[in-house]
Design an enzyme around this catalytic site. Structure first.
Site, PDB file in Angstrom:
ATOM      1  N   HIS A   1       0.742  -1.093   0.024  1.00 15.20           N
ATOM      2  CA  HIS A   1       0.050  -0.149   0.124  1.00 15.20           C
ATOM      3  C   HIS A   1       1.060   1.252   0.008  1.00 15.20           C
ATOM      4  CE1 HIS A   1      -3.787   1.911   1.584  1.00 15.20           C
ATOM      5  NE2 HIS A   1      -3.354   2.674   1.139  1.00 15.20           N
TER       6      HIS A   1
ATOM      7  N   HIS B   1       1.400   4.860  -2.401  1.00 15.86           N
ATOM      8  CA  HIS B   1       1.030   5.797  -3.685  1.00 15.86           C
ATOM      9  C   HIS B   1       2.181   6.371  -3.906  1.00 15.86           C
ATOM     10  CE1 HIS B   1      -3.372   5.373  -2.539  1.00 15.86           C
ATOM     11  NE2 HIS B   1      -2.895   5.214  -1.316  1.00 15.86           N
TER      12      HIS B   1
ATOM     13  N   HIS C   1      -9.561   0.916  -1.431  1.00 14.42           N
ATOM     14  CA  HIS C   1      -9.610   1.478  -0.123  1.00 14.42           C
ATOM     15  C   HIS C   1     -10.997   1.494   0.510  1.00 14.42           C
ATOM     16  CE1 HIS C   1      -5.791   3.197  -1.533  1.00 14.42           C
ATOM     17  NE2 HIS C   1      -5.554   3.989  -0.349  1.00 14.42           N
TER      18      HIS C   1
ATOM     19  N   GLU D   1     -11.232   3.449   5.741  1.00 12.65           N
ATOM     20  CA  GLU D   1     -10.240   4.221   6.336  1.00 12.65           C
ATOM     21  C   GLU D   1     -11.214   5.356   7.155  1.00 12.65           C
ATOM     22  OE1 GLU D   1      -8.266   6.529   3.368  1.00 12.65           O
ATOM     23  OE2 GLU D   1      -6.664   7.023   4.577  1.00 12.65           O
TER      24      GLU D   1
ATOM     25  N   ASP E   1       1.843   4.032   2.973  1.00 10.55           N
ATOM     26  CA  ASP E   1       0.653   4.642   2.140  1.00 10.55           C
ATOM     27  C   ASP E   1       1.301   6.000   1.621  1.00 10.55           C
ATOM     28  OD1 ASP E   1      -1.955   5.274   1.347  1.00 10.55           O
ATOM     29  OD2 ASP E   1      -2.541   6.064   3.642  1.00 10.55           O
ATOM     30  N   ASP E   2       1.496   7.135   2.094  1.00 10.58           N
ATOM     31  CA  ASP E   2       2.312   8.187   1.460  1.00 10.58           C
ATOM     32  C   ASP E   2       3.183   8.414   2.153  1.00 10.58           C
ATOM     33  OD1 ASP E   2       0.015   8.925  -0.534  1.00 10.58           O
ATOM     34  OD2 ASP E   2      -1.219   8.686   1.002  1.00 10.58           O
TER      35      ASP E   2
END
Ligand code: HPA
Ligand code: ZN
Length: 341
Positions: free
Chosen positions: A19, A21, A199, A202, A280-281
Site C-alpha cells: 500500500h 501511492h 480503499h 479508512e 501509504d504516502d
C-alpha cells in the site's frame, strides 16, 4: 527484546510493501527540484514551509495538498525519478517486493498523457529489478471523487499497458463515494484479467467494506480499520483470509486514530485478520515502512513473532505466485531464526 534489538530485527526483516501511492513518495526536496527543472513556481517559499503545511485533520486536508504537490510531475523522467527514489529508499528498509499505486487521472486531467506517466513508472520498476533486486507490480487507482465515466475512460487509456498493470485500486475521498459507484468499471477491469483492490473502511463505514467485497469483488482491502466495528464483517474477513493493507502513520496523521497506542493493528492480529504494515504516502506522513513497523511495535508492544507475522502476511498477500513468494518466505524464516537471510 530491547527496543534497539527490535529495531534491528525490523530493519533486517525481508518484507513486501502493498500500500504505497507513488505520488505520496514525493519528498519536498524533490518537489522543489522538479519545480525548478520544469520552471514552475510553488506556493511555498521553502522545503521547511512545505513540511510545516503537512498538518492534517482528515483525509481531505491531505488530499488537497497531495494533488497540488503532484502538479510538478510533468515528464517521463519526472515519473522515473520519483519512482526510483522510492525504490532506493524501500530497498534500504528491506523491502524485496512492492506493489505501487498510481493515480493516472491526477495527471491526465492536467494534460499529461497516460503513456508519459506509465512509461516513467515502468522504466523505474525495470531499473529497480535490475539494480536493487526489488520486484514490483503497478496498480492503477481510480479517483473515487470523479465519476464512473471518467474511470471507464481511464481504463480505456490504460488499454495498451494492461499487460504491465497488475490490478486496479480505488482511492481518494472515501465518504460519499461508496464502492457501489464503481461496480461496473471494476467488473470490466476484472474481465480484462486485472486483480482488484479498494480503499475501504479508512474513514468510510463498515458498509463500504461489505460493498468492496460484494460489489467490487476485491481480493484485498486497503486500510479496513473500520471493519472492526462490525463483528460479522470481521469474522467474514478472517474466514476469507482477506489481506488488509494497514498504514499506521497515515492513520495517525489523518486522525483515523487518536494516538498510536489506540491503533487497531494488534487487535487485528489477535482476531486472526491478515494485516500487513505499509507506508501509504511516506513523504507526507512522516515515514517509510520501517518507521511504520517501529511506531506500532513500540506503541502496541508487538512481539518479534507478531512483527514476523506481519511481514509474512505481506508476501502471502502480495500478487506473487507461490513460486515467486517462496524465496522471500525462506529469507524471512532465516532472519527469524537468527541467520542472515
Ligand atoms: N486514502 C485515500 N486516498 C489516498 C490515500 C489514502 O490514504 N493516499 C493517497 N490517496
Ligand atoms: Zn492509500
Amino acid at each position: 527484546m530491547s527496543e534497539a534489538g527490535l529495531d534491528a530485527f525490523i530493519a533486517g526483516l525481508p518484507k513486501a510493501e502493498l500500500h504505497l501511492h507513488i505520488e505520496g513518495s514525493l519528498e519536498p526536496e524533490t518537489m522543489f527540484a522538479l519545480a525548478r527543472r520544469n520552471r514552475l513556481t510553488l506556493p511555498f517559499a521553502s522545503v521547511e514551509a512545505v513540511r510545516a503545511a503537512y498538518a492534517f485533520s482528515n483525509l481531505q486536508d491531505f488530499l488537497d495538498i497531495y494533488y497540488a504537490g503532484a502538479s510538478v510531475l510533468l515528464t517521463e523522467e519526472d515519473f522515473f525519478d520519483l519512482a526510483i527514489a522510492y525504490f532506493r529508499r524501500a530497498a534500504a528498509d528491506g523491502v524485496r517486493h512492492a506493489e505501487i499505486f498510481f493515480d493516472p487521472q491526477t495527471h491526465t486531467d492536467r494534460g499529461v498523457p497516460f503513456a508519459t506517466v506509465a512509461d516513467g513508472l515502468l522504466g523505474a520498476m525495470d531499473e529497480a529489478a535490475r539494480t536493487l533486486g526489488i520486484s514490483s507490480r503497478l496498480i492503477l487507482c481510480f479517483l473515487r471523487h470523479l465519476d464512473e465515466a471518467a474511470a471507464f475512460a481511464t481504463l480505456k487509456a490504460a488499454e495498451p499497458y494492461l499487460d504491465r498493470i497488475a490490478g486496479i485500486g480505488l482511492d481518494s475521498s472515501e465518504v460519499g463515494h461508496p464502492p457501489s459507484k464503481f461496480a461496473r468499471v471494476f467488473k470490466a477491469a476484472g474481465e480484462r484479467g486485472l486483480r482488484l483492490t479498494a480503499h475501504a473502511g479508512e474513514e468510510g463505514p463498515p458498509a463500504y467494506v461489505h460493498e468492496a467485497l460484494d460489489l467490487l469483488h476485491v481480493c484485498r482491502i486497503d486500510h479496513g480499520n473500520r471493519a472492526l466495528e462490525d463483528a460479522a464483517l470481521t469474522k467474514r474477513l478472517v474466514e476469507a483470509g482477506m489481506t488488509l493493507t494497514v498504514c499506521p502513520l497515515s492513520n495517525l496523521r489523518l486522525c483515523v486514530v487518536r494516538d498510536m497506542a489506540q491503533h487497531p493493528l494488534k487487535r487485528m492480529l489477535d482476531l486472526g485478520l491478515k494485516a500487513t504494515v505499509n507506508s501509504d504516502d511516506p513523504a507526507y506522513f512522516g515515514g517509510y515502512v520501517n518507521d511504520n513497523f517501529r511506531a506500532v511495535a513500540a506503541a502496541l508492544g508487538l512481539t518479534r513473532d507478531e512483527i514476523a507475522r506481519l511481514a509474512r502476511n505481506s508476501f502471502t498477500g502480495a500478487w506473487l505466485t507461490d513460486a515467486e513468494a517462496a524465496p522471500h518466505l525462506a529469507a524471512l524464516d532465516a532472519h527469524v531464526a537468527g541467520v542472515s537471510g
